[in-house]
Design an enzyme around this catalytic site. Structure first.
Site, short mmCIF file in Angstrom:
data_model
loop_
_atom_site.label_atom_id
_atom_site.label_comp_id
_atom_site.label_asym_id
_atom_site.label_seq_id
_atom_site.Cartn_x
_atom_site.Cartn_y
_atom_site.Cartn_z
CG HIS A 1 0.97 18.71 -12.50
ND1 HIS A 1 1.08 19.50 -11.38
CD2 HIS A 1 2.14 18.87 -13.17
CE1 HIS A 1 2.27 20.09 -11.37
NE2 HIS A 1 2.94 19.72 -12.44
CG HIS B 1 3.17 14.93 -13.45
ND1 HIS B 1 2.62 15.50 -12.33
CD2 HIS B 1 4.45 15.33 -13.50
CE1 HIS B 1 3.54 16.23 -11.72
NE2 HIS B 1 4.66 16.16 -12.40
CG HIS C 1 10.24 15.64 -11.36
ND1 HIS C 1 10.19 16.15 -12.63
CD2 HIS C 1 8.96 15.67 -10.90
CE1 HIS C 1 8.93 16.47 -12.93
NE2 HIS C 1 8.17 16.18 -11.90
CG HIS D 1 5.36 22.84 -8.81
ND1 HIS D 1 5.68 23.55 -9.92
CD2 HIS D 1 5.08 21.59 -9.22
CE1 HIS D 1 5.63 22.75 -10.97
NE2 HIS D 1 5.26 21.55 -10.58
CG HIS E 1 5.94 15.13 -7.96
ND1 HIS E 1 6.38 16.37 -7.53
CD2 HIS E 1 5.82 15.24 -9.31
CE1 HIS E 1 6.49 17.17 -8.57
NE2 HIS E 1 6.15 16.53 -9.66
CG HIS F 1 6.07 21.69 -15.89
ND1 HIS F 1 7.26 21.64 -15.23
CD2 HIS F 1 5.12 21.24 -15.02
CE1 HIS F 1 7.06 21.17 -14.02
NE2 HIS F 1 5.78 20.92 -13.86
CG PHE G 1 9.67 22.53 -11.11
CD1 PHE G 1 9.10 21.27 -11.17
CD2 PHE G 1 9.70 23.17 -9.88
CE1 PHE G 1 8.59 20.66 -10.04
CE2 PHE G 1 9.19 22.57 -8.75
CZ PHE G 1 8.63 21.32 -8.82
#
Ligand code: C2O
Length: 612
Positions: A221, A383, A353, A212, A349, A189, A370
Site C-alpha cells: 500500500h 491508507h 473500510h 492482505h 484498517h 487494488h 476489497f
C-alpha cells in the site's frame, strides 16, 4: 450532539506508576493539555484547527536506514541462509520472494468464480492496460526528491482542497483505459487483492498472489499511494503535491473529513457509495462491529484511543504482530496456516473500510469490499494514515519495532505504472525509507500514546477458581466452533516474570488456524479474565485483549470461500494491569460479533516470543 465536552475531562487512562515510554514520553507530554470538544471534533471547525496545530510531536530519528545493495546478489547469495529460518514453508528455503508477474497481460478477471457477478457494481475486470510487451523496469527512486508533506485532512487549507479536488477531477477526466485514470487506479487494488495475479513469476502459476493478511500489506500500500500521489501531482503540474491523511487516531480527525462530503456542487472526491449514516457528526469507531456502538461522543473517543494504543503497542510488540505473518512464494493465501494479520491491518484498517462502505450495497461498496475500495478517493486518504502508523510505530524506537529483514520480504516486488506511464517493478526494500521516497507526514498529536487501558476488575486466580467449571484448553476439541461465546482456560508457559524477563520476551496469546468464510465480514472479540459481574467489559478496558476481523474479499451467493488466518494478542501489560501476573492460567473468552457462524479456531496457546 452533546455540548462542548472537553477531552481533557476524560479520565487519563494511564494508571501505572512508571512511565510507559521513557524514550518518547518527554516528546509527547503536551498531549495531556490536548483539548478538543466533541462538537468541534464532529464539525472540523476552525477552533479545532488552531488548537491541534500548536503542540508538535517531535519523534526520534528513524533508526534504520536501509542500504541499497544489489538485490540480485542478495537473492542468490543469501537466499538459502535467510530461508533457513523459514523451514516451515518449503518454498522460502529457496529464497524466492513474492513477485507480481512481468507479464501483466497474464492478469485474470478478479474472483472469476463469483456466482453473482451482477452484484459487483464496480465490475471485476481489474486487469491493467497493456501498453507494451517490454518487461517492467526496476524502479529507481529519484535522487534528491522534492519533499511532499501529507497534511492531516481535517486541517487542510481551502487552497489545498481546491488543488486536491482538481487533481482527482483531472484523473477522472482521463479516458478509462489510461493507466492513470481513476478507474485504472482503483482496479490496481482489485487486481492485487481479489486474485487478478498469480505467483508465476516465482514459479507457482497455480497459486494466487495476495497482499492482505500478510507482511506485504504495509509495503504494497505504501507503493500504491506513492505512485497515485505522483500521478495526481503530475496531473496538476505540482511536484510537491501530497495526499491528505485521514487522522482517525486523533480526536480532531475522528469524523469523515468534511471535504469528502457532497457540497451541492460537483465534488470529485464525493462517493455516493458510502454509509450515509456515518457522515459528520458521526464519530468513527476504531472497533467497528458492523453496528453502531451507540456510545456517547466522549466515550467513543476514549474507546478509540484505547484501541489505538492496543493495536499499536500492546498487540504489536514485534515485526510479525505489526506487519503480519510472512508470506513467500508458494504460500497459498487461501490456506496458509499460522499466518497472522498485522494488528493495524486487522484492526482499525478493516474497521474504517467497513464503517465507510455503504451497507445498502450488496458488497458494501465502495470501501466495504476489497474489490471496490479503490473507487472511493477516501481509500487513499485512509491508507495514508495506515501508512503513517508504520512510521509512528517504527519511530517509537521500542526494541522489536523493526521491519522484516528477511530477503523474502526485502525482495518481494510489485508492478505499477509510474507517473510517466512507465511500467516499473518496485521492491519492499526501497519502501522502508520514507525520506528517500520523498514524502513525510505533517505532525499531528498522538494522544493514544497515553491511553493504556484501565482494568475492569483486578484480581488474582480467576482461572484457578474456574477449574471444573470452564474447560482447560487441553480438554477442548479443536477446531473450536465460534458460533457462540467460547470460554477456555489456558496455561501460561511461565509466571512471575521479572523486568528482565519482560525485556527479553513478550508473552503473547495466539489464536492459530482461524478458518472463516472469505466472503463475509467477520469479527470476534477476545477477552482475558473477564468474569461476569453484570457490567459489560468495554474495549477500553484491560481485559479486552483485541479482535480478529476480516473484510470480505468478494461476494458470492450460496458458496463459501474458506480462508485461514491467525491472531496474536499481547499479555504482558494486560496481566500487569489486572494484577494476574502470578497466575498459572488465564481465562480466555472469545465473543463472536459478526459473520462467525462458520468460524473455527484451530489452536489457542500462550507463547513467549523473544524480543530481537
Ligand atoms: Cu488493500 Cu485497505 O486494503
Amino acid at each position: 450532539m452533546m455540548a462542548s465536552l472537553s477531552l481533557s475531562t476524560l479520565p487519563t487512562s494511564t494508571p501505572t506508576k512508571k512511565p510507559l515510554f521513557s524514550k518518547t514520553s518527554s516528546h509527547v507530554k503536551q498531549s495531556h493539555r490536548f483539548k478538543v470538544s466533541c462538537n468541534s471534533a464532529a464539525n472540523n471547525n476552525e477552533k479545532t484547527v488552531k488548537n491541534s496545530e500548536t503542540p508538535k510531536l517531535i519523534l526520534p530519528k528513524t533508526p534504520l536506514e536501509m542500504q541499497n545493495v544489489d538485490r540480485r546478489n542478495l537473492l542468490l547469495g543469501l537466499g538459502g541462509l535467510y530461508g533457513a529460518a523459514n523451514l516451515t514453508s518449503i518454498p522460502s528455503a529457496f529464497g524466492t520472494p513474492i513477485a507480481a508477474p512481468d507479464n501483466i497481460s497474464d492478469c485474470v478477471t478478479a474472483s472469476s468464480n463469483l456466482q453473482n457477478a451482477n452484484d459487483a457494481v464496480r465490475g471485476l475486470a481489474c486487469c491493467p492496460p497493456v501498453l507494451s510487451t517490454d518487461k517492467p523496469k526496476d524502479y529507481v527512486l529519484p535522487t534528491n526528491p522534492v519533499l511532499r508533506v501529507r497534511p492531516a485532512a481535517q486541517r487542510a487549507t481551502d487552497e489545498y482542497i481546491v488543488k486536491y479536488k482538481a487533481a482527482i477531477q483531472a484523473m477522472k477526466n482521463l479516458p478509462d483505459e489510461h493507466p492513470h485514470s481513476w478507474k485504472q487506479q482503483a482496479k490496481i487494488h482489485c487486481a492485487y487483492c481479489n486474485g487478478g495475479y498469480n505467483q508465476e513469476q516465482s514459479g507457482f502459476p497455480d497459486i494466487q498472489l495476495q497482499i492482505h493478511n500478510t507482511w506485504l500489506f504495509f509495503p504494497f500500500h505504501r507503493w500504491y499511494l506513492y505512485f497515485y500521489e505522483r500521478i495526481l501531482g503530475k496531473l496538476i503540474n505540482d511536484p510537491t503535491f501530497a495526499l491528505p491523511y485521514w487522522n482517525w487516531d486523533n480526536p480532531t480527525g475522528m469524523v469523515l473529513p468534511a471535504m469528502f462530503e457532497t457540497d451541492g456542487k460537483r465534488n470529485p472526491i464525493f462517493d455516493p457509495y458510502r454509509n450515509a449514516t456515518h457522515l459528520p457528526p458521526a464519530i468513527f469507531e476504531v472497533g467497528y462491529n458492523g453496528t453502531d456502538s451507540g456510545a456517547t461522543c466522549i466515550d467513543q473517543i476514549s474507546a478509540n484511543l484505547s484501541l489505538m494504543y492496543k493495536q499499536m503497542i500492546t498487540n504489536a510488540p514485534d515485526t510479525t504482530t505489526f506487519f503480519g505473518g510472512e508470506f513467500v512464494a508458494g504460500d497459498d493465501p487461501l490456506n496458509k496456516e499460522f499466518n497472522v494479520a498485522g494488528s493495524i491491518e486487522a484492526g482499525v484498517h478493516t474497521a474504517a473500510h467497513r464503517w465507510v462502505g455503504d451497507p445498502r450495497m450488496a458488497n458494501s461498496e465502495d470501501m466495504g469490499n476489497f474489490y471496490s475500495a479503490g473507487y472511493d478517493p477516501l481509500f487513499y486518504v485512509h491508507h495514508a494514515n495506515v501508512d503513517r502508523m508504520w512510521k509512528i510505530w517504527k519511530d517509537l524506537g521500542i526494541k522489536g519495532h523493526t521491519e522484516p529483514t528477511s530477503t523474502d520480504w526485502l525482495d518481494a516486488s510489485y508492478v505499477f505504472y509510474d507517473e510517466n506511464e512507465e511500467l516499473v517493478r518496485v521492491y519492499n526494500r526501497d519502501s522502508v525509507n520514507m525520506t528517500a521516497m520523498g514524502y513525510d507526514y505533517e505532525r499531528s498529536e498522538i494522544p493514544w500514546l497515553h491511553s493504556r487501558s484501565v482494568p475492569h476488575t483486578k484480581g488474582a486466580n480467576v482461572a484457578a477458581k474456574l477449574v471444573g467449571i470452564v474447560k482447560k484448553v487441553e480438554d477442548v476439541t479443536f477446531p473450536l466452533k465460534l458460533n457462540e461465546t467460547v470460554k477456555v482456560l489456558v496455561k501460561r508457559p511461565t509466571k512471575k516474570r521479572n523486568k528482565k524477563n519482560k525485556q527479553e520476551a513478550n508473552e503473547m496469546l495466539f489464536l492459530n488456524k482461524i478458518k472463516f468464510d472469505g466472503e463475509e465480514f467477520v469479527k470476534f472479540d477476545v477477552f482475558v479474565n473477564d468474569v461476569d459481574d453484570g457490567v459489560e467489559t468495554t474495549a477500553a478496558e484491560s481485559e479486552f485483549a483485541g479482535s480478529f476481523s476480516q473484510l470480505p474479499h468478494g461476494h458470492k451467493h450460496g458458496t463459501k470461500m474458506s480462508m485461514t488466518s491467525g491472531a496474536a494478542f499481547g499479555l504482558t501489560e494486560l496481566l500487569e494491569d489486572i494484577e494476574a501476573e502470578d497466575d498459572d492460567s488465564i481465562l480466555v473468552t472469545l465473543v463472536p460479533k459478526i459473520g462467525c457462524d462458520d468460524v473455527t479456531v484451530g489452536e489457542i496457546k500462550i507463547k513467549l516470543v523473544p524480543i530481537v
